[in-house]
Design a protein around this motif. Structure first.
Motif, short mmCIF file in Angstrom:
data_model
loop_
_atom_site.label_atom_id
_atom_site.label_comp_id
_atom_site.label_asym_id
_atom_site.label_seq_id
_atom_site.Cartn_x
_atom_site.Cartn_y
_atom_site.Cartn_z
N VAL A 76 0.92 -1.28 -0.01
CA VAL A 76 -0.17 -0.01 -0.17
C VAL A 76 0.94 1.11 0.09
N LYS A 77 1.86 1.15 0.81
CA LYS A 77 2.89 2.24 0.93
C LYS A 77 3.51 2.69 -0.48
N ALA A 78 3.61 1.53 -1.22
CA ALA A 78 4.37 1.64 -2.33
C ALA A 78 3.49 1.79 -3.47
N GLY A 79 2.13 2.19 -3.23
CA GLY A 79 1.23 2.76 -4.10
C GLY A 79 0.50 1.55 -5.07
N MET A 80 0.81 0.52 -4.83
CA MET A 80 0.21 -0.85 -5.44
C MET A 80 -1.10 -1.43 -4.87
N GLN A 81 -1.85 -2.11 -5.57
CA GLN A 81 -3.03 -2.75 -5.10
C GLN A 81 -2.28 -4.14 -4.54
N VAL A 82 -3.24 -4.68 -3.54
CA VAL A 82 -2.45 -5.81 -2.97
C VAL A 82 -3.93 -6.91 -2.73
N VAL A 83 -3.63 -8.13 -3.11
CA VAL A 83 -4.70 -8.99 -2.58
C VAL A 83 -3.93 -9.91 -1.62
N MET A 84 -4.55 -10.19 -0.61
CA MET A 84 -4.29 -10.71 0.75
C MET A 84 -4.80 -12.20 0.70
N VAL A 85 -4.19 -13.16 1.16
CA VAL A 85 -4.57 -14.36 1.54
C VAL A 85 -4.02 -14.70 3.04
N PRO A 86 -4.48 -14.28 3.75
CA PRO A 86 -4.07 -14.12 5.30
C PRO A 86 -4.15 -15.52 5.86
N ASP A 87 -3.05 -15.52 6.72
CA ASP A 87 -3.26 -16.66 7.71
C ASP A 87 -4.28 -16.79 8.50
N LYS A 88 -5.00 -17.82 8.82
CA LYS A 88 -6.27 -18.01 9.58
C LYS A 88 -5.97 -17.46 11.10
N GLN A 89 -4.90 -17.28 11.50
CA GLN A 89 -4.79 -16.68 12.90
C GLN A 89 -4.40 -15.13 12.94
N ILE A 90 -4.36 -14.56 11.61
CA ILE A 90 -4.11 -13.27 11.72
C ILE A 90 -5.56 -12.72 11.92
N GLU A 91 -5.50 -11.51 13.02
CA GLU A 91 -6.66 -10.91 13.17
C GLU A 91 -7.31 -10.19 12.14
N GLU A 92 -8.65 -9.93 12.22
CA GLU A 92 -9.32 -9.20 11.00
C GLU A 92 -8.81 -7.93 10.98
N LYS A 93 -8.59 -7.08 12.09
CA LYS A 93 -8.31 -5.70 12.06
C LYS A 93 -6.98 -5.72 11.21
N ALA A 94 -6.04 -6.56 11.12
CA ALA A 94 -4.81 -6.53 10.30
C ALA A 94 -4.86 -6.90 8.76
N THR A 95 -6.06 -7.04 8.35
CA THR A 95 -6.30 -7.26 6.96
C THR A 95 -7.06 -6.09 6.22
N LYS A 96 -7.39 -4.96 6.98
CA LYS A 96 -8.22 -4.20 6.44
C LYS A 96 -7.37 -3.34 5.42
#
Length: 235
Positions: free
Chosen positions: A192-212
């Motif tokens: 995001v800081k690089a100015g790019m779009q990003v598709v995230m496939v988060p680990d199941k233990q990653i908190e929801e707020k960390a995927t926003k």
């Protein structure tokens, strides 16, 4: 967790794709989690999901420092790193691919979409991880190993690695022309800081707020529809 967008939504068209490595292409995170947990347990500590969320996506030296500080381990980051590498390297030789990874990489290569890897790993660790997948990783235009690359001044969540990776494509696309595929919050922030779009496939233990911050969130690369970003659809 479902795809975080309407089925018909179309995002900004891209021309190049940058892949993270650990937890996105290779199933390494379970290895890392066990090694970190084992070291913590030997010192009467617990490697929590919160600490893991801070470690995932960082370079090895930064991850070691975070682990020692967060868990208050009676050792230096350097000693932690030595112990970690000795244990992890034994398993990384035979690490497998994540679901959907090979199909997607081969699809982009066949359709002549420029692809690259941007990993926080150092070159030596990268070589160990891909040892049994050389034919697949030969399809990438280039690989940036942030842990040892002199042009990557700061690791994720700084944008350096993705900006360096974009510049090394033959046609040096603008950041907005690049799509990043990531699993870690630190990597998403960097993209995001690089100015790019990003598709995230988060680990199941990653908190929801960390995927926003992710442009799009998926359960697996098997769910990814390239046409949503103007790329050739999977056949």
């Amino acid at each position: 967790m479902r795809v975080a967008c309407p089925a018909k939504q179309i995002f900004q068209k891209v021309t190049h794709v940058i892949f993270d490595l650990d937890g996105l292409l290779l199933d390494t995170e379970s290895i890392y989690k066990k090694v970190f947990s084992d070291i913590a347990q030997r010192h009467g500590k617990v490697y929590t999901a919160e600490t893991r969320g801070k470690v995932i996506g960082t370079t090895e030296d930064v991850g070691a420092r975070i682990a020692v500080e967060e868990m208050q381990l009676p050792m230096s980051p350097e000693d932690f790193l030595k112990e970690y590498k000795a244990a992890a390297d034994k398993s990384l030789h035979t690490v497998g691919l994540m679901p959907g990874a090979e199909r997607l990489v081969r699809h982009f290569h066949t359709k002549q979409i420029p692809i690259a890897v941007a990993t926080s790993s150092g070159q030596d660790t990268y070589d160990i991880k891909v040892e049994h997948h050389k034919s697949l990783f030969s399809l990438f235009s280039h690989v940036v190993t942030g842990g040892t690359d002199p042009e990557v001044k700061s690791g994720k969540p700084s944008p350096d690695i993705f900006l360096v990776c974009a510049r090394r494509f033959k046609d040096s696309p603008k950041p907005e022309q690049c799509l990043v595929l990531e699993d870690a919050p630190n990597g998403v922030q960097a993209a995001v800081k690089a100015g790019m779009q990003v598709v995230m496939v988060p680990d199941k233990q990653i908190e929801e707020k960390a995927t926003k911050l992710a442009t799009l969130k998926l359960n697996s690369l098997e769910e990814f529809r390239p046409e949503m970003f103007g790329l050739p659809p999977l056949e």
